[in-house]
Motif scaffolding. Structure first.
Motif, PDB file in Angstrom:
ATOM      1  N   THR A  69       0.835  -1.207   0.000  1.00  0.00           N
ATOM      2  CA  THR A  69       0.000   0.000   0.000  1.00  0.00           C
ATOM      3  C   THR A  69       0.868   1.254   0.000  1.00  0.00           C
ATOM      4  O   THR A  69       2.013   1.215   0.459  1.00  0.00           O
ATOM      5  CB  THR A  69      -0.953   0.039   1.226  1.00  0.00           C
ATOM      6  N   ARG A 127      -0.378   3.952   1.530  1.00  0.00           N
ATOM      7  CA  ARG A 127      -0.776   4.763   2.697  1.00  0.00           C
ATOM      8  C   ARG A 127       0.310   4.698   3.764  1.00  0.00           C
ATOM      9  O   ARG A 127       1.106   3.758   3.785  1.00  0.00           O
ATOM     10  CB  ARG A 127      -2.146   4.342   3.217  1.00  0.00           C
ATOM     11  N   ASN A 128       0.309   5.686   4.660  1.00  0.00           N
ATOM     12  CA  ASN A 128       1.331   5.711   5.712  1.00  0.00           C
ATOM     13  C   ASN A 128       1.028   4.671   6.785  1.00  0.00           C
ATOM     14  O   ASN A 128      -0.147   4.407   7.068  1.00  0.00           O
ATOM     15  CB  ASN A 128       1.385   7.105   6.371  1.00  0.00           C
ATOM     16  N   ASN A 157      -5.076   6.344  -2.184  1.00  0.00           N
ATOM     17  CA  ASN A 157      -3.994   5.384  -1.929  1.00  0.00           C
ATOM     18  C   ASN A 157      -4.173   4.132  -2.767  1.00  0.00           C
ATOM     19  O   ASN A 157      -5.287   3.697  -3.026  1.00  0.00           O
ATOM     20  CB  ASN A 157      -3.944   4.992  -0.443  1.00  0.00           C
TER      21      ASN A 157
END
Length: 206
Positions: A39, A41-42, A79
């Motif tokens: 992914t 995303r953070n 994302n």
């Protein structure tokens, strides 16, 4: 000869309990590997790279798409999320049955690329029970619950494209049923072509 693992895709309505079933499958049986998604995303607090997700930059992820290194991917709210091919193939070659927990569009994409994939769909016994479970979580507003119920209506259109339906009423029954289906799947003749060919050759040489 070590038997190769099977690729299994599990989908289901939000609130069907598929996450809980997966946890129990992993806890009770040692032959399953849960696929880890990549992914952009953070990481959230407590998440580790290579455990919850493989965390990538957008540039790294787009390179993976270009090199066909993902079995499937999708973009949700800015994302990317996707299933790395290398990790899945490593686990299958090691004889593990790999479970991907993804939504319907992704599941059908996987089946296109890997026709031998086993598709399982998890559902509660009734729509009323689905709503009760979503309400019972106590984590979502009624607007979000209505949104999830509407999404379930759309997802239900694809249920008949799955190989098996798993009705999640009693959790342990459901886990055992899923395990039995997967074990039975190993004996399907199309998954045992090599064995069949060897047997034919041996019989000819009798």
């Amino acid at each position: 000869m070590k038997e190769k693992g099977i690729l299994i895709v599990v989908s289901g309505f939000s609130g069907s309990g598929k996450g809980t079933i997966m946890k129990e499958m992993m806890r009770q049986y040692d032959n399953y590997a849960l696929s880890i998604s990549a992914t952009t995303r953070n990481p959230r607090p407590g998440e580790e790279d290579g455990r919850e997700y493989f965390f990538k930059t957008v540039e790294e992820f787009e390179k993976m798409i270009a090199k066909d290194e993902l079995i499937e991917y999708a973009r949700y709210v800015d994302n990317y999320y996707g299933t790395p091919r290398a990790y899945v193939e490593e686990q299958l070659d090691a004889g593990k049955d790999v479970i991907l927990e993804i939504e319907i569009q992704g599941a059908l994409k996987v089946k296109e690329k890997f026709p031998e994939t086993l598709l399982l769909f998890v559902t509660p016994p009734t729509a009323k029970e689905l709503r009760n479970r979503l309400v019972g979580r106590g984590t979502e507003t009624m607007d979000v619950i209505d949104f999830r119920m509407n999404r379930a209506k759309e997802e239900a259109e694809g249920m008949d494209q799955y190989d098996y339906l798993i009705i999640n009423d009693v959790l342990q029954d459901c886990v055992e049923q899923m395990h039995r289906i997967i074990q039975g799947e190993h004996r399907r003749s199309f998954r045992n072509i090599e064995f069949i060919e060897n047997m034919k050759a041996e019989l000819k040489g009798e």
